[in-house]
Write a protein that holds these residues in place. Structure first.
Motif, PDB file in Angstrom:
ATOM      1  N   TRP A  94       0.860  -1.183   0.000  1.00 41.40           N
ATOM      2  CA  TRP A  94       0.000   0.000   0.000  1.00 41.40           C
ATOM      3  C   TRP A  94       0.891   1.226   0.000  1.00 41.40           C
ATOM      4  O   TRP A  94       1.684   1.442   0.909  1.00 41.40           O
ATOM      5  CB  TRP A  94      -0.909  -0.002   1.227  1.00 41.40           C
ATOM      6  N   SER A  95       0.772   2.054  -1.058  1.00 44.74           N
ATOM      7  CA  SER A  95       1.682   3.188  -1.221  1.00 44.74           C
ATOM      8  C   SER A  95       1.497   4.258  -0.152  1.00 44.74           C
ATOM      9  O   SER A  95       2.421   5.016   0.143  1.00 44.74           O
ATOM     10  CB  SER A  95       1.498   3.812  -2.608  1.00 44.74           C
ATOM     11  N   SER A  96       0.296   4.320   0.436  1.00 46.51           N
ATOM     12  CA  SER A  96       0.021   5.349   1.442  1.00 46.51           C
ATOM     13  C   SER A  96       0.459   4.937   2.841  1.00 46.51           C
ATOM     14  O   SER A  96       0.320   5.697   3.793  1.00 46.51           O
ATOM     15  CB  SER A  96      -1.479   5.665   1.462  1.00 46.51           C
ATOM     16  N   ASN A 102       2.541  -1.508   6.500  1.00 43.23           N
ATOM     17  CA  ASN A 102       2.211  -2.575   5.562  1.00 43.23           C
ATOM     18  C   ASN A 102       2.362  -3.954   6.206  1.00 43.23           C
ATOM     19  O   ASN A 102       1.497  -4.820   6.069  1.00 43.23           O
ATOM     20  CB  ASN A 102       3.109  -2.492   4.318  1.00 43.23           C
TER      21      ASN A 102
END
Length: 253
Positions: A94-96, A102
């Motif tokens: 998850w990039s955010s 993560n």
């Protein structure tokens, strides 16, 4: 003789009326690094989806420690899935979220551990894959090889018996790919984890694999199984030899 962990019996994979593979029969033993190999379009990733419960077979059985996955009750299927760790081709982070967030996500979802213990466990998992000290980094701030290792740390978050990798070396430079191979071997040997890997990378196949199945799209079934190094020496099938020699057809002496 290794204890069978996964037994595939009479498996048929299809998309509607189109049969992709049929009559697949093989066994994965405890502690194996098992390679799913074959040319493009043969169904390697589709087989992985069947093994991890993402796609139901048209026919046949997938048995985990004597439990027939697709004939089990939903609750039992969920219990089996908790034994799986999966690393998708992209790493699927998850990039955010930071790397720590993560890795923590499955632990928070499936356990009742207190935050302090989760934090310690996350740091341990990241250190196992060589990412100690990178807890607060975001995926966009690290290299492709590091993303793969972070994805592996998340796949290992719940101490799975089985790790499934879909093209783990895809997009990596040769040095990063070799480091990832070494890490897979180290985890398998130190933790006794059974590993299933989809790959077409010959260097990885020979470096890590001790068992395998070879899928052939022409005949729509498997045409070989066993240790890839032994197949290179002993297989009578020219398709297998051509694949394992990059089309040169020269056997290993």
């Amino acid at each position: 003789m290794k204890k069978p962990v996964i037994e595939v019996r009479g498996l048929e994979m299809s998309y509607g009326s189109f049969v992709l593979m049929r009559d697949l029969n093989f066994t994965i033993g405890k502690g194996d690094i098992f390679i799913i190999m074959g040319g493009s379009g043969c169904g390697k990733s589709t087989l992985l989806k069947h093994l991890v419960g993402l796609k139901r077979p048209a026919k046949g059985d997938i048995i985990y420690d004597k439990v027939n996955y697709w004939k089990a009750e939903p609750e039992e299927q969920e219990q089996l899935k908790r034994r799986f760790g999966i690393l998708f081709q992209s790493g699927a982070l998850w990039s955010s979220m930071t790397l720590a967030e993560n890795v923590a996500m499955p632990i928070e979802q499936y356990t009742k551990l207190p935050p302090k213990q989760i934090k310690e466990l996350v740091s341990y998992k990241l250190s196992l894959v060589g990412l100690g000290g990178f807890e607060e980094f975001y995926p966009s701030e690290i290299s492709g090889g590091m993303k793969k290792r972070a994805g592996l740390a998340r796949a290992m978050a719940l101490d799975p018996d089985l790790l499934f990798f879909d093209e783990p070396s895809a997009g990596l430079d040769p040095i990063s790919a070799r480091l990832l191979d070494d890490l897979i071997i180290e985890l398998s040997e130190s933790l006794g984890t059974t590993v299933v890997v989809v790959t077409h990378e010959l260097a990885s196949i020979f470096a890590i694999g001790n068992n395998s199945v070879f899928l052939d799209p022409d005949v729509k079934t498997m045409i070989a199984s066993g240790d890839p190094k032994r197949l290179l020496k002993e297989s009578p099938d020219p398709k297998v030899i051509n694949f394992l020699t990059r089309g040169e057809g020269v056997r290993q002496k």
